[in-house]
Every structure is written in structure tokens, then in C-alpha cells.
Write a protein that holds these residues in place. Structure first.
Motif, PDB file in Angstrom:
ATOM      1  N   ASP A 175       0.844  -1.197   0.000  1.00 57.25           N
ATOM      2  CA  ASP A 175       0.000   0.000   0.000  1.00 57.25           C
ATOM      3  C   ASP A 175       0.877   1.244   0.000  1.00 57.25           C
ATOM      4  O   ASP A 175       2.082   1.185   0.286  1.00 57.25           O
ATOM      5  CB  ASP A 175      -0.920   0.014   1.224  1.00 57.25           C
ATOM      6  N   ALA A 176       0.253   2.383  -0.281  1.00 59.72           N
ATOM      7  CA  ALA A 176       0.960   3.655  -0.202  1.00 59.72           C
ATOM      8  C   ALA A 176       1.039   4.087   1.254  1.00 59.72           C
ATOM      9  O   ALA A 176       0.086   3.883   2.024  1.00 59.72           O
ATOM     10  CB  ALA A 176       0.240   4.718  -1.033  1.00 59.72           C
ATOM     11  N   PRO A 177       2.154   4.677   1.677  1.00 59.96           N
ATOM     12  CA  PRO A 177       2.277   5.077   3.096  1.00 59.96           C
ATOM     13  C   PRO A 177       1.222   6.096   3.519  1.00 59.96           C
ATOM     14  O   PRO A 177       0.848   6.145   4.692  1.00 59.96           O
ATOM     15  CB  PRO A 177       3.696   5.652   3.177  1.00 59.96           C
ATOM     16  N   GLU A 178       0.729   6.896   2.571  1.00 59.17           N
ATOM     17  CA  GLU A 178      -0.300   7.889   2.907  1.00 59.17           C
ATOM     18  C   GLU A 178      -1.585   7.228   3.404  1.00 59.17           C
ATOM     19  O   GLU A 178      -2.396   7.873   4.078  1.00 59.17           O
ATOM     20  CB  GLU A 178      -0.612   8.754   1.691  1.00 59.17           C
ATOM     21  N   THR A 179      -1.767   5.954   3.072  1.00 58.51           N
ATOM     22  CA  THR A 179      -2.967   5.231   3.512  1.00 58.51           C
ATOM     23  C   THR A 179      -3.045   5.160   5.033  1.00 58.51           C
ATOM     24  O   THR A 179      -4.148   5.166   5.606  1.00 58.51           O
ATOM     25  CB  THR A 179      -2.964   3.808   2.926  1.00 58.51           C
ATOM     26  N   TYR A 180      -1.888   5.136   5.695  1.00 63.74           N
ATOM     27  CA  TYR A 180      -1.864   4.925   7.138  1.00 63.74           C
ATOM     28  C   TYR A 180      -1.361   6.143   7.914  1.00 63.74           C
ATOM     29  O   TYR A 180      -1.709   6.312   9.072  1.00 63.74           O
ATOM     30  CB  TYR A 180      -0.993   3.711   7.463  1.00 63.74           C
ATOM     31  N   GLY A 181      -0.559   6.945   7.281  1.00 66.46           N
ATOM     32  CA  GLY A 181      -0.012   8.099   7.981  1.00 66.46           C
ATOM     33  C   GLY A 181       1.270   7.767   8.716  1.00 66.46           C
ATOM     34  O   GLY A 181       1.499   6.630   9.158  1.00 66.46           O
ATOM     35  N   ARG A 182       2.106   8.778   8.875  1.00 67.38           N
ATOM     36  CA  ARG A 182       3.436   8.569   9.452  1.00 67.38           C
ATOM     37  C   ARG A 182       3.374   8.145  10.919  1.00 67.38           C
ATOM     38  O   ARG A 182       4.180   7.336  11.384  1.00 67.38           O
ATOM     39  CB  ARG A 182       4.245   9.847   9.283  1.00 67.38           C
ATOM     40  N   GLU A 183       2.400   8.667  11.663  1.00 73.75           N
ATOM     41  CA  GLU A 183       2.326   8.330  13.089  1.00 73.75           C
ATOM     42  C   GLU A 183       2.012   6.853  13.300  1.00 73.75           C
ATOM     43  O   GLU A 183       2.622   6.190  14.148  1.00 73.75           O
ATOM     44  CB  GLU A 183       1.267   9.201  13.777  1.00 73.75           C
ATOM     45  N   ARG A 184       1.073   6.307  12.533  1.00 68.81           N
ATOM     46  CA  ARG A 184       0.725   4.897  12.676  1.00 68.81           C
ATOM     47  C   ARG A 184       1.893   3.995  12.256  1.00 68.81           C
ATOM     48  O   ARG A 184       2.140   2.960  12.878  1.00 68.81           O
ATOM     49  CB  ARG A 184      -0.516   4.563  11.850  1.00 68.81           C
ATOM     50  N   ILE A 185       2.596   4.396  11.210  1.00 69.29           N
ATOM     51  CA  ILE A 185       3.744   3.609  10.762  1.00 69.29           C
ATOM     52  C   ILE A 185       4.830   3.614  11.829  1.00 69.29           C
ATOM     53  O   ILE A 185       5.422   2.569  12.154  1.00 69.29           O
ATOM     54  CB  ILE A 185       4.276   4.146   9.423  1.00 69.29           C
ATOM     55  N   ALA A 186       5.112   4.789  12.415  1.00 70.33           N
ATOM     56  CA  ALA A 186       6.128   4.879  13.461  1.00 70.33           C
ATOM     57  C   ALA A 186       5.724   4.054  14.684  1.00 70.33           C
ATOM     58  O   ALA A 186       6.569   3.374  15.300  1.00 70.33           O
ATOM     59  CB  ALA A 186       6.342   6.340  13.847  1.00 70.33           C
ATOM     60  N   ALA A 187       4.446   4.076  15.025  1.00 73.93           N
ATOM     61  CA  ALA A 187       3.980   3.298  16.176  1.00 73.93           C
ATOM     62  C   ALA A 187       4.130   1.802  15.929  1.00 73.93           C
ATOM     63  O   ALA A 187       4.539   1.045  16.830  1.00 73.93           O
ATOM     64  CB  ALA A 187       2.520   3.641  16.472  1.00 73.93           C
ATOM     65  N   ALA A 188       3.824   1.350  14.722  1.00 75.74           N
ATOM     66  CA  ALA A 188       3.972  -0.070  14.397  1.00 75.74           C
ATOM     67  C   ALA A 188       5.433  -0.497  14.489  1.00 75.74           C
ATOM     68  O   ALA A 188       5.746  -1.580  15.001  1.00 75.74           O
ATOM     69  CB  ALA A 188       3.415  -0.345  13.005  1.00 75.74           C
ATOM     70  N   LEU A 189       6.343   0.335  14.008  1.00 72.49           N
ATOM     71  CA  LEU A 189       7.773   0.016  14.105  1.00 72.49           C
ATOM     72  C   LEU A 189       8.211  -0.049  15.562  1.00 72.49           C
ATOM     73  O   LEU A 189       8.951  -0.963  15.969  1.00 72.49           O
ATOM     74  CB  LEU A 189       8.596   1.065  13.349  1.00 72.49           C
ATOM     75  N   SER A 190       7.767   0.901  16.351  1.00 72.46           N
ATOM     76  CA  SER A 190       8.147   0.911  17.768  1.00 72.46           C
ATOM     77  C   SER A 190       7.622  -0.326  18.484  1.00 72.46           C
ATOM     78  O   SER A 190       8.344  -0.954  19.277  1.00 72.46           O
ATOM     79  CB  SER A 190       7.601   2.178  18.439  1.00 72.46           C
TER      80      SER A 190
ATOM     81  N   LEU B 229      11.561  -1.645  16.681  1.00 69.85           N
ATOM     82  CA  LEU B 229      12.371  -0.877  15.720  1.00 69.85           C
ATOM     83  C   LEU B 229      12.216   0.625  15.957  1.00 69.85           C
ATOM     84  O   LEU B 229      12.195   1.426  15.017  1.00 69.85           O
ATOM     85  CB  LEU B 229      11.965  -1.221  14.281  1.00 69.85           C
ATOM     86  N   ALA B 230      12.103   1.015  17.226  1.00 66.10           N
ATOM     87  CA  ALA B 230      11.920   2.437  17.548  1.00 66.10           C
ATOM     88  C   ALA B 230      13.095   3.281  17.063  1.00 66.10           C
ATOM     89  O   ALA B 230      12.929   4.472  16.750  1.00 66.10           O
ATOM     90  CB  ALA B 230      11.732   2.603  19.052  1.00 66.10           C
ATOM     91  N   HIS B 231      14.281   2.664  16.976  1.00 62.94           N
ATOM     92  CA  HIS B 231      15.465   3.423  16.555  1.00 62.94           C
ATOM     93  C   HIS B 231      15.412   3.820  15.073  1.00 62.94           C
ATOM     94  O   HIS B 231      16.260   4.607  14.614  1.00 62.94           O
ATOM     95  CB  HIS B 231      16.732   2.604  16.813  1.00 62.94           C
ATOM     96  N   LEU B 232      14.441   3.287  14.341  1.00 63.06           N
ATOM     97  CA  LEU B 232      14.330   3.631  12.919  1.00 63.06           C
ATOM     98  C   LEU B 232      13.241   4.666  12.638  1.00 63.06           C
ATOM     99  O   LEU B 232      13.091   5.102  11.500  1.00 63.06           O
ATOM    100  CB  LEU B 232      14.020   2.366  12.101  1.00 63.06           C
ATOM    101  N   THR B 233      12.485   5.060  13.664  1.00 66.29           N
ATOM    102  CA  THR B 233      11.323   5.936  13.407  1.00 66.29           C
ATOM    103  C   THR B 233      11.712   7.333  12.951  1.00 66.29           C
ATOM    104  O   THR B 233      10.876   8.046  12.395  1.00 66.29           O
ATOM    105  CB  THR B 233      10.451   6.036  14.670  1.00 66.29           C
ATOM    106  N   ASP B 234      12.963   7.744  13.170  1.00 61.39           N
ATOM    107  CA  ASP B 234      13.383   9.070  12.685  1.00 61.39           C
ATOM    108  C   ASP B 234      13.914   9.010  11.254  1.00 61.39           C
ATOM    109  O   ASP B 234      14.409  10.012  10.723  1.00 61.39           O
ATOM    110  CB  ASP B 234      14.451   9.656  13.604  1.00 61.39           C
ATOM    111  N   GLN B 235      13.814   7.821  10.597  1.00 58.01           N
ATOM    112  CA  GLN B 235      14.307   7.676   9.224  1.00 58.01           C
ATOM    113  C   GLN B 235      13.181   7.319   8.246  1.00 58.01           C
ATOM    114  O   GLN B 235      13.438   6.776   7.171  1.00 58.01           O
ATOM    115  CB  GLN B 235      15.384   6.587   9.166  1.00 58.01           C
ATOM    116  N   LEU B 236      11.948   7.606   8.624  1.00 61.21           N
ATOM    117  CA  LEU B 236      10.811   7.194   7.797  1.00 61.21           C
ATOM    118  C   LEU B 236      10.863   7.790   6.397  1.00 61.21           C
ATOM    119  O   LEU B 236      10.401   7.174   5.433  1.00 61.21           O
ATOM    120  CB  LEU B 236       9.498   7.587   8.481  1.00 61.21           C
TER     121      LEU B 236
END
Length: 577
Positions: free
Chosen positions: A452-467, A471-478
Motif C-alpha cells: 500500500d501507499a504510506p499515505e494510507t496509514y499516515g506517518r504516526e501509525r507507521i512509526a507506532a507499528a515500528l516501535s 524498531l523504535a530506533h528507525l522511526t526518525d528515518q521514515l
């Protein structure tokens, strides 16, 4: 030989026809008409130059200064017109070329990607090697060569028709057995070019086969170079550089060996074609000189005759001049035709594998009478059936090589060597997590949200899923775009795949040893996330670690078939709570 020519023309038409019957036919047809008109304009300008030769050289012979400067001015106008037409003919031809290439590339890429053809081609016994080259290079070569050669041939035909009339009128009679033969210069040009074409074909014919294999060897070598780059870490850890060097040297040996064959054949062809071209400079003077020395024609007439002879001979020699490109064109057409035939064969067999049926919304998955075979025909699994309710979790276990991953490929519609019936609710999302997740070369947020396109979920939801997946250390490299499959460890890639599952929230999730690179605490934490966050998702997991059984309700085990009819059978059992 005639059959081979007919087959080539049939293949060429099969490749060309779809574009000229598509929605592009009107704009591209108009563009082609303008290009052809310019080609005819160039021929007409050459006719005017031919007439100018007569007048200009006569002015020199007669020492007529006024005529000399008047004709010099006329030449300037004709030359300017020629330059303008030549420039825009090339420009418009390139415009048509990129339009045609774009259309073909989109269609071939679409056919290659649809119905998992890009995966199923591997089972075609190697008949279609390097599909990437066929889409990227062969389509470009086919379009460029088709336009260049066909327009060049058309221009040669028109040139031949125009200058044959001129040369006929300029030629005197020759007498053979006291019989006057008109058009001596034209007949000389026909004989000269005819002999040259026959000898060129005889000498250069092997280039067709050599060019075909050269493209294949080059693509094989390039593919192996890419393999080394993509597996650089594993090769370095194994210390496999010398083995890879031997493999690359072996592939490149095919390139070199075939290239030497091309060189030797090209050398023979160049010996002939260079001598033929040089002889063509002096040959018309030798034929026309007697009429000039006898006073039948002036210097201008001689130069006009030589010029007309050159145009006729050049038009008749189109085959000689274009032979190398014709050989390359034939090889390109063969490769694209083979690729198209392979895709058509896959299309006709697209329903191979499991028969798939749509179940009502809210129903479960049902697999009946499943048989899995290897490409060679050996049976892996026979007579297997299972049912899975929505939200139910099933663990698949068994010894290595028994066919667990092949079962997943069959469920995903990838394995053509399967029979049976699979029933699932239509429209409900399915997600497969393989042992080595696929990460596109894109931004990290696009890699997590794939397909899917990342806009479908939004950056906050993607960062939360990684955390949540460690993978919280990668959330500043989205927003960072990298080759993430080479940047991240296999364990990190598997964590990212679980973040993708949490984000996409499929109704049916299939995990093929999706935590094999993680330690048991991390594995259990991730499965705990799936169970708590996706309570309505049915999960099927291939796993070897017994601890994962706690996150599943039933077990499907591959066990040897005591009856000897198949290698394995499937036994189902409940897992105690």
C-alpha cells in the motif's frame, strides 16, 4: 530459407501490430506520416542537388562566373532546407520511438507482472532467460531498429525509383552483338549492387545467430554481477570471492568467445563491404568516362551521371549497408517473440494449480484433496484437507524439505504443480510473510506500508507499528530512501514485516518461518502482538520452535506416508490450551 523469412515477417508483424491498432494509432500515425513526408522531401532535395551538379560543373567548365555565383546561392538555399528537414526528421523519429517504446514497455511489464508470471517463468525450463533485459533493452532495440530500418528501406525505394529514371535518361546506349541496349548506367548499377548483396548475405549470415547469443551471454553475465552485489554480505562472510570470481569468469568467457566469433565474421564482412564501397566511388566514372571523352556529355553531365549512379547504387546497396543491423534486428525480434510466446503460454495455463472458489463473506478457509508435486513430477503431499475458521490460528510443522513452504506457495497461487480445491471468502485481505521479507528500494515508510501507499496509514501509525515491533530506533528515518534489504539485518527485516502485518491488518495471515532469525523472547513478543492486536485474523504459521505452539490452537504436521503413495501426508491435531 523462404519459410524462415515468412516466420520472421510473421513475428515482426505480431510484435508491431498491437501498437498500431491501439489508442496511440492516430497521434503516432500522424507523426509517422510527417516523418515519411520528410523522408520523401529529402529524396526530392537530392534530386534537386543532382540537377544542380549538372549546372554547377558546366559553369566551371564554361568559366561562367555569373552562373557560378547564382548556383552557389541556390546551393545555400537547398543545403539549408536539407539541414532543417534532416534535423526534424531525426527529432520526430526519436519522439515516435519513445512513444512506441513507452507503450510496449508498459504492456510487457504489465503482462510480466500479472498472474505471478514473473515467478512462474522460472518453471519454463530456461527458455526465457533474463526477462529484465527483454523488457529494458530488447524493446528499445526493437523499436529503434524497426523505425530506422523500415524508414531507411522506404527512402531507398523512393530514391531508387526517382534516380533510376534520371540515370536511364542520362545513360547512353551500349551495343552487344550490334544490338543497342539503352540505360547502360542503370544496368551497371543493378548488376553491381545485386552481386554485392548476394555476397554480403553469404558472408554475413552467421551474424544473426552470433548476435542472438551475444545478447544472451551479456545478460547472463550482468545478472550474475547483480547477484554478487545483492548478496555481498553473505559472500563476504563465507569468503566466497574466489568462487564468485570463477563463476563470473565462466560467464564472461561465453561473452568473449562469442564476441570473437562476431569479430571474425565482421572482419570478413568489412573486407568485402569496404572494398565494395571504395570501388563504388570509381566504378561510375569508368562506365561513364567513354561518353565524356567522346564529347557526348559535358563535365556537368558526367558529374550528374556519377551522382545519379551513386544514389541508385546506394539505394540498391541498402541491404549491404544495413546487414549488420538487420542481423541484430532479427536477433532482437527472436528474443521478444520468445518472451511473448512464453507469456502467452503462461496465460493459457494461468489456472494451473489449486482450483479457487469464492466462499461467502464471514466463512472460513477450506482446502480439499490437496496434492503437491515437484516440477519433475515427484509427489510431496497427497490427499490433504483442512478447514480454518475466521480468527483461528494453525501451526504447520514437519521435517525440512517436506513441502511446508510449497504448501504456502500453493495457497498463494504461485505453485502450478498442485491440484485440489481452495475456498476462501472473496474480498478479504490476505498477507504472506516469507522468511526473507521483500523490502522495495524506497523510503522506510513506503517499505513498511508495502504494497500500500504510506499515505494510507499516515506517518504516526507507521512509526507506532515500528516501535511496537522493536524498531523504535528507525522511526526518525521514515522519509529516508535506501536499499533497506541491505541496510537492515535479517532479524530487523523480520520485525519490519510484523510491523507491516499490524499496519495492514489482514483477515488471513500466513507466516513462513517469519521469525527464524529472532531469538525466542523476540519471537514470542511479536506473536503476542499479533494475537492481541489482530484478534479477528486467522494465522497459519510454518515454524520449527515448539514454543510457538502456545500462540496457535491447532497443529498440522507433515508425516511420512506409510502407504508409500506419497512422500508425506498431513495430520491435524488440537493444541492443548
Amino acid at each position: 530459407m523462404p519459410g524462415s523469412k515468412r516466420r520472421f515477417l510473421s513475428d515482426l508483424w505480431a510484435l508491431t501490430k498491437p501498437y498500431w491498432k491501439s489508442e496511440e494509432r492516430f497521434k503516432s500515425g500522424l507523426l509517422l506520416a510527417v516523418i515519411i513526408g520528410m523522408s520523401l522531401g529529402i529524396v526530392y532535395l537530392n534530386v534537386l542537388f543532382n540537377e544542380w551538379n549538372n549546372l554547377f560543373y558546366n559553369s566551371l567548365q564554361e568559366k561562367n562566373v555569373d552562373a557560378f555565383f547564382r548556383l552557389f546561392g541556390r546551393f545555400t538555399i537547398l543545403a539549408a532546407m536539407f539541414i532543417i528537414v534532416a534535423v526534424y526528421q531525426i527529432y520526430l523519429r526519436q519522439m515516435l520511438q519513445i512513444r512506441w517504446r513507452r507503450w510496449l514497455t508498459e504492456r510487457y511489464a504489465e503482462r510480466w507482472l500479472e498472474a505471478h508470471n514473473y515467478y512462474r517463468l522460472r518453471f519454463e525450463n530456461g527458455l526465457t532467460d533474463n526477462p529484465d533485459q527483454r523488457i529494458s533493452e530488447d524493446i528499445n532495440g526493437f523499436v529503434e531498429q524497426t523505425l530506422s530500418l523500415t524508414l531507411g528501406f522506404l527512402e531507398s525505394v523512393v530514391t531508387l525509383a526517382s534516380f533510376s529514371v534520371i540515370l536511364w535518361n542520362l545513360s547512353g546506349d551500349i551495343h552487344i552483338l550490334d544490338l543497342p541496349i539503352p540505360g547502360s548506367m542503370l544496368w551497371a548499377a543493378l548488376v553491381y549492387a545485386g552481386l554485392g548483396s548476394m555476397l554480403t548475405h553469404f558472408i554475413g549470415r552467421p551474424l544473426i545467430r552470433l548476435n542472438f547469443f551475444q545478447q544472451r551471454y551479456e545478460a547472463d553475465f550482468r545478472y550474475n554481477l547483480v547477484r554478487v552485489r545483492e548478496n555481498a554480505e553473505a559472500i563476504a562472510l563465507y569468503g566466497g570471492e574466489s568462487q564468485e570470481a570463477r563463476g563470473l569468469a565462466g560467464r564472461f568467457a561465453g561473452v568473449v568467445s562469442n564476441w570473437w566469433g562476431i569479430m571474425r565474421r565482421q572482419k570478413r564482412l568489412t573486407w568485402f563491404s569496404a572494398g565494395y564501397s571504395q570501388a563504388a566511388v570509381i566504378f561510375p566514372f569508368l562506365v561513364a568516362a567513354p561518353r565524356y571523352f567522346s564529347g557526348a556529355i559535358q563535365l556537368g553531365g558526367l558529374m550528374q551521371t556519377v551522382s545519379a549512379f551513386g544514389h541508385v547504387q546506394s539505394a540498391l546497396s541498402w541491404f549491404i549497408d544495413a546487414y549488420t543491423r538487420l542481423a541484430l534486428w532479427k536477433a532482437t525480434v527472436d528474443r521478444l517473440t520468445g518472451f511473448a510466446a512464453a507469456l502467452e503460454g503462461l496465460e493459457s495455463r494461468r489456472h494451473e494449480g489449486l482450483d479457487r472458489a469464492d466462499a461467502p463473506a464471514g466463512a472460513g478457509l477450506r482446502l480439499n484433496d490437496l496434492t503437491l508435486r515437484l516440477p519433475q513430477g515427484d509427489t510431496l503431499l497427497a490427499g490433504a484437507s483442512l478447514a480454518l475458521a475466521p480468527g483461528e490460528r494453525l501451526m504447520v510443522a514437519g521435517p525440512s524439505g517436506c513441502g511446508k513452504s510449497t504448501l504456502f506457495r500453493a495457497l498463494g497461487g504461485l505453485w502450478p504443480f498442485a491440484s485440489g480445491t481452495l475456498s476462501m471468502p472473496a474480498g478479504e485481505r490476505t498477507l504472506f510473510l516469507p522468511q526473507r521479507p521483500y523490502l522495495p528500494i524506497a523510503s522506510l515508510e513506503a517499505a513498511v506500508a508495502y504494497p500500500d501507499a504510506p499515505e494510507t496509514y499516515g506517518r504516526e501509525r507507521i512509526a507506532a507499528a515500528l516501535s511496537d515491533c522493536g524498531l523504535a530506533h528507525l522511526t526518525d528515518q521514515l522519509e529516508v530512501e535506501r536499499h533497506w534489504s541491505q541496510e537492515l539485518s535479517v532479524g530487523e527485516q523480520q520485525r519490519l514485516a510484523f510491523a507491516r502485518a499490524l499496519l495492514l491488518a489482514p483477515r488471513w495471515l500466513f507466516c513462513d518461518e517469519a521469525t527464524s532469525a529472532l531469538d525466542e523472547p523476540a519471537e514470542q513478543a511479536l506473536y503476542g502482538l499479533l494475537v492481541s492486536r489482530l484478534p479477528g485474523t486467522a494465522i497459519v504459521s510454518v515454524a520449527h520452535r515448539p514454543a510457538l505452539a502456545a500462540f496457535h490452537q491447532r497443529l498440522a504436521r507433515f508425516v511420512p506416508d506409510a502407504g508409500g503413495k506419497a512422500t508425506f501426508k498431513l495430520e491435524l491435531a488440537a493444541i492443548p490450551a
